[in-house]
Design a protein around this motif. Structure first.
Motif, PDB file in Angstrom:
ATOM      1  N   VAL A  78       0.846  -1.199   0.000  1.00 13.75           N
ATOM      2  CA  VAL A  78       0.000   0.000   0.000  1.00 13.75           C
ATOM      3  C   VAL A  78       0.880   1.247   0.000  1.00 13.75           C
ATOM      4  O   VAL A  78       0.664   2.190  -0.772  1.00 13.75           O
ATOM      5  CB  VAL A  78      -0.932  -0.009   1.223  1.00 13.75           C
ATOM      6  CG1 VAL A  78      -1.634   1.341   1.379  1.00 13.75           C
ATOM      7  CG2 VAL A  78      -1.961  -1.136   1.109  1.00 13.75           C
ATOM      8  N   ARG A 105      -9.732   3.797   7.735  1.00 16.28           N
ATOM      9  CA  ARG A 105      -9.139   2.701   8.509  1.00 16.28           C
ATOM     10  C   ARG A 105      -8.257   1.819   7.615  1.00 16.28           C
ATOM     11  O   ARG A 105      -8.324   0.582   7.671  1.00 16.28           O
ATOM     12  CB  ARG A 105     -10.229   1.861   9.175  1.00 16.28           C
ATOM     13  CG  ARG A 105     -11.137   2.639  10.115  1.00 16.28           C
ATOM     14  CD  ARG A 105     -10.371   3.153  11.332  1.00 16.28           C
ATOM     15  NE  ARG A 105     -11.253   3.665  12.367  1.00 16.28           N
ATOM     16  CZ  ARG A 105     -11.597   4.942  12.507  1.00 16.28           C
ATOM     17  NH1 ARG A 105     -11.129   5.848  11.650  1.00 16.28           N
ATOM     18  NH2 ARG A 105     -12.393   5.334  13.479  1.00 16.28           N
ATOM     19  N   LEU A 106      -7.414   2.448   6.822  1.00 15.20           N
ATOM     20  CA  LEU A 106      -6.539   1.733   5.897  1.00 15.20           C
ATOM     21  C   LEU A 106      -5.079   1.749   6.335  1.00 15.20           C
ATOM     22  O   LEU A 106      -4.293   0.917   5.911  1.00 15.20           O
ATOM     23  CB  LEU A 106      -6.669   2.342   4.488  1.00 15.20           C
ATOM     24  CG  LEU A 106      -5.800   1.773   3.366  1.00 15.20           C
ATOM     25  CD1 LEU A 106      -6.089   0.289   3.145  1.00 15.20           C
ATOM     26  CD2 LEU A 106      -6.012   2.553   2.062  1.00 15.20           C
ATOM     27  N   TYR A 109      -2.727  -1.180   7.102  1.00  9.32           N
ATOM     28  CA  TYR A 109      -2.323  -2.062   6.013  1.00  9.32           C
ATOM     29  C   TYR A 109      -1.196  -1.455   5.171  1.00  9.32           C
ATOM     30  O   TYR A 109      -0.897  -1.957   4.082  1.00  9.32           O
ATOM     31  CB  TYR A 109      -3.512  -2.348   5.085  1.00  9.32           C
ATOM     32  CG  TYR A 109      -4.638  -3.111   5.735  1.00  9.32           C
ATOM     33  CD1 TYR A 109      -4.645  -4.502   5.753  1.00  9.32           C
ATOM     34  CD2 TYR A 109      -5.700  -2.442   6.344  1.00  9.32           C
ATOM     35  CE1 TYR A 109      -5.687  -5.205   6.341  1.00  9.32           C
ATOM     36  CE2 TYR A 109      -6.734  -3.135   6.948  1.00  9.32           C
ATOM     37  CZ  TYR A 109      -6.726  -4.520   6.941  1.00  9.32           C
ATOM     38  OH  TYR A 109      -7.750  -5.207   7.537  1.00  9.32           O
ATOM     39  N   LEU A 117      -4.733  -8.157   0.098  1.00 11.10           N
ATOM     40  CA  LEU A 117      -5.840  -7.356   0.623  1.00 11.10           C
ATOM     41  C   LEU A 117      -7.186  -7.927   0.196  1.00 11.10           C
ATOM     42  O   LEU A 117      -7.341  -8.452  -0.901  1.00 11.10           O
ATOM     43  CB  LEU A 117      -5.728  -5.910   0.141  1.00 11.10           C
ATOM     44  CG  LEU A 117      -4.446  -5.156   0.488  1.00 11.10           C
ATOM     45  CD1 LEU A 117      -4.492  -3.764  -0.115  1.00 11.10           C
ATOM     46  CD2 LEU A 117      -4.227  -5.096   1.998  1.00 11.10           C
ATOM     47  N   SER A 118      -8.183  -7.795   1.060  1.00  6.31           N
ATOM     48  CA  SER A 118      -9.547  -8.176   0.711  1.00  6.31           C
ATOM     49  C   SER A 118     -10.096  -7.210  -0.335  1.00  6.31           C
ATOM     50  O   SER A 118      -9.530  -6.135  -0.578  1.00  6.31           O
ATOM     51  CB  SER A 118     -10.438  -8.149   1.951  1.00  6.31           C
ATOM     52  OG  SER A 118     -10.606  -6.806   2.406  1.00  6.31           O
ATOM     53  N   THR A 121     -10.798  -3.787   1.154  1.00  6.80           N
ATOM     54  CA  THR A 121      -9.586  -3.041   1.485  1.00  6.80           C
ATOM     55  C   THR A 121      -8.897  -2.548   0.218  1.00  6.80           C
ATOM     56  O   THR A 121      -8.344  -1.442   0.186  1.00  6.80           O
ATOM     57  CB  THR A 121      -8.625  -3.913   2.316  1.00  6.80           C
ATOM     58  OG1 THR A 121      -9.318  -4.411   3.458  1.00  6.80           O
ATOM     59  CG2 THR A 121      -7.425  -3.111   2.783  1.00  6.80           C
ATOM     60  N   ARG A 122      -8.921  -3.348  -0.834  1.00  6.74           N
ATOM     61  CA  ARG A 122      -8.388  -2.892  -2.118  1.00  6.74           C
ATOM     62  C   ARG A 122      -9.153  -1.668  -2.606  1.00  6.74           C
ATOM     63  O   ARG A 122      -8.576  -0.729  -3.165  1.00  6.74           O
ATOM     64  CB  ARG A 122      -8.473  -4.016  -3.168  1.00  6.74           C
ATOM     65  CG  ARG A 122      -7.507  -5.157  -2.943  1.00  6.74           C
ATOM     66  CD  ARG A 122      -7.765  -6.310  -3.897  1.00  6.74           C
ATOM     67  NE  ARG A 122      -7.464  -5.958  -5.270  1.00  6.74           N
ATOM     68  CZ  ARG A 122      -6.268  -6.115  -5.833  1.00  6.74           C
ATOM     69  NH1 ARG A 122      -5.255  -6.596  -5.124  1.00  6.74           N
ATOM     70  NH2 ARG A 122      -6.072  -5.797  -7.094  1.00  6.74           N
ATOM     71  N   LYS A 124     -10.608   0.529  -0.703  1.00  7.13           N
ATOM     72  CA  LYS A 124     -10.174   1.662   0.113  1.00  7.13           C
ATOM     73  C   LYS A 124      -8.918   2.291  -0.476  1.00  7.13           C
ATOM     74  O   LYS A 124      -8.790   3.520  -0.549  1.00  7.13           O
ATOM     75  CB  LYS A 124      -9.895   1.220   1.546  1.00  7.13           C
ATOM     76  CG  LYS A 124     -11.109   0.825   2.342  1.00  7.13           C
ATOM     77  CD  LYS A 124     -10.691   0.402   3.756  1.00  7.13           C
ATOM     78  CE  LYS A 124     -11.856  -0.094   4.568  1.00  7.13           C
ATOM     79  NZ  LYS A 124     -11.447  -0.482   5.945  1.00  7.13           N
ATOM     80  N   PHE A 147     -17.359  -2.616   0.608  1.00 11.54           N
ATOM     81  CA  PHE A 147     -17.222  -1.970   1.915  1.00 11.54           C
ATOM     82  C   PHE A 147     -18.166  -2.608   2.935  1.00 11.54           C
ATOM     83  O   PHE A 147     -19.303  -2.955   2.606  1.00 11.54           O
ATOM     84  CB  PHE A 147     -17.552  -0.477   1.823  1.00 11.54           C
ATOM     85  CG  PHE A 147     -16.471   0.358   1.208  1.00 11.54           C
ATOM     86  CD1 PHE A 147     -15.233  -0.180   0.896  1.00 11.54           C
ATOM     87  CD2 PHE A 147     -16.684   1.702   0.953  1.00 11.54           C
ATOM     88  CE1 PHE A 147     -14.227   0.601   0.331  1.00 11.54           C
ATOM     89  CE2 PHE A 147     -15.690   2.499   0.393  1.00 11.54           C
ATOM     90  CZ  PHE A 147     -14.462   1.944   0.076  1.00 11.54           C
ATOM     91  N   THR A 151     -17.501   1.307   6.923  1.00  9.80           N
ATOM     92  CA  THR A 151     -16.744   2.003   5.884  1.00  9.80           C
ATOM     93  C   THR A 151     -17.680   2.669   4.887  1.00  9.80           C
ATOM     94  O   THR A 151     -17.401   3.757   4.382  1.00  9.80           O
ATOM     95  CB  THR A 151     -15.814   1.024   5.142  1.00  9.80           C
ATOM     96  OG1 THR A 151     -14.996   0.331   6.096  1.00  9.80           O
ATOM     97  CG2 THR A 151     -14.918   1.752   4.157  1.00  9.80           C
TER      98      THR A 151
END
Length: 201
Positions: A78, A105-106, A109, A117-118, A121-122, A124, A147, A151
Motif C-alpha cells: 500500500v 481505517r486503511l 495495512y 488485501l480483501s 480493502t483494495r 479503500k 465496503f 466504511t
C-alpha cells in the motif's frame, strides 16, 4: 465538469444519444442506470479513456477518477502505491493521503502487499489513490463496492465533506442506493440522462 452533446456507438448501434451534464462546484451528484445502459461508455469518456464520436467534456481544476476495478500491482505494498502516485502527481508529501487512509481505517495495512488485501480493502486503496491529490472534480464508479457498513458510512461522510469544501463529486452506480444523500440525481436511459428526485430509493 461540463458535458455537451455526447454521442457514441458501437458497430452502428447508438449507446449515447446527446448526453448533457453540468456538475457545479460543491455538488454531490449521482448517475444510475441498468446494465447495458451505457454507463461504462459514459464513464470512459468522462475520464478521458475514450473519445466520443461527437460532443465535448471539460474539467476545471484537478481531476480524480476511481474506477470500479482497482488497477493495482499485487506485488507492491500500500505504501509503495502511495509513493508511486505521489511522484506521478508531483506531491511534496503524503499528508493528505494519510488523512484519507486514517478516515477509511486503511493505515494499518500500509506495509501489506496489495495482493493479500480483501476486496473491500483494495477498494479503500483505490479510493485513496483517486483522492490523494485533492481533486476538484471527482468521478467515482461504484466506489463503495465491498465496503462493510462502517466504511460505507465513512465513505458518504467523506463525500459530503468534499462537496461542502467545494469539490464536484459524481457517484455512478447501477442501483440508486442512498439517493437522499445526493444533491442531484440522473438516470441514464435510452442513451440520455434524465433528472430524478434525489430521495431514498
Amino acid at each position: 465538469m461540463e458535458v455537451q452533446s455526447l454521442y457514441h456507438g458501437y458497430h452502428g448501434r447508438a449507446v449515447l444519444r446527446g448526453v448533457d451534464l453540468n456538475l457545479a462546484p460543491g455538488v454531490l451528484a449521482g448517475i444510475v442506470g441498468e446494465n447495458g445502459a451505457g454507463k461504462t461508455t459514459l464513464l470512459k469518456i468522462l475520464a478521458g479513456e475514450l473519445r466520443p464520436h461527437q460532443g465535448s467534456v471539460r474539467h476545471r481544476g484537478r481531476f480524480g477518477y476511481c474506477p470500479q476495478e482497482a488497477v493495482l500491482n499485487d506485488a507492491l505494498t500500500v505504501r509503495q502505491h502511495l509513493e508511486f502516485f505521489r511522484t506521478a502527481f508531483g506531491l511534496p508529501d503524503l499528508r493528505h493521503a494519510k488523512g484519507i487512509m486514517e478516515e477509511l481505517r486503511l493505515w494499518s495495512y500500509a506495509d501489506a502487499p496489495a495482493g493479500v488485501l480483501s476486496g473491500g480493502t483494495r477498494q479503500k486503496l483505490n479510493l485513496t489513490l483517486a483522492l490523494m491529490h485533492d481533486p476538484q472534480v471527482l468521478l467515482l464508479d461504484e466506489p463503495y463496492q465491498g465496503f462493510d457498513w462502517d466504511t460505507y458510512q465513512r465513505f458518504w461522510e467523506l463525500a459530503a465533506r468534499l462537496s461542502d469544501a467545494g469539490r464536484s463529486v459524481l457517484v455512478v452506480s447501477h442501483l440508486a442506493y442512498d439517493t437522499r444523500r445526493l444533491d442531484e440525481l440522473w438516470r441514464l436511459d435510452g442513451g440520455q440522462l434524465h433528472p430524478e428526485t434525489a430521495a431514498m430509493a
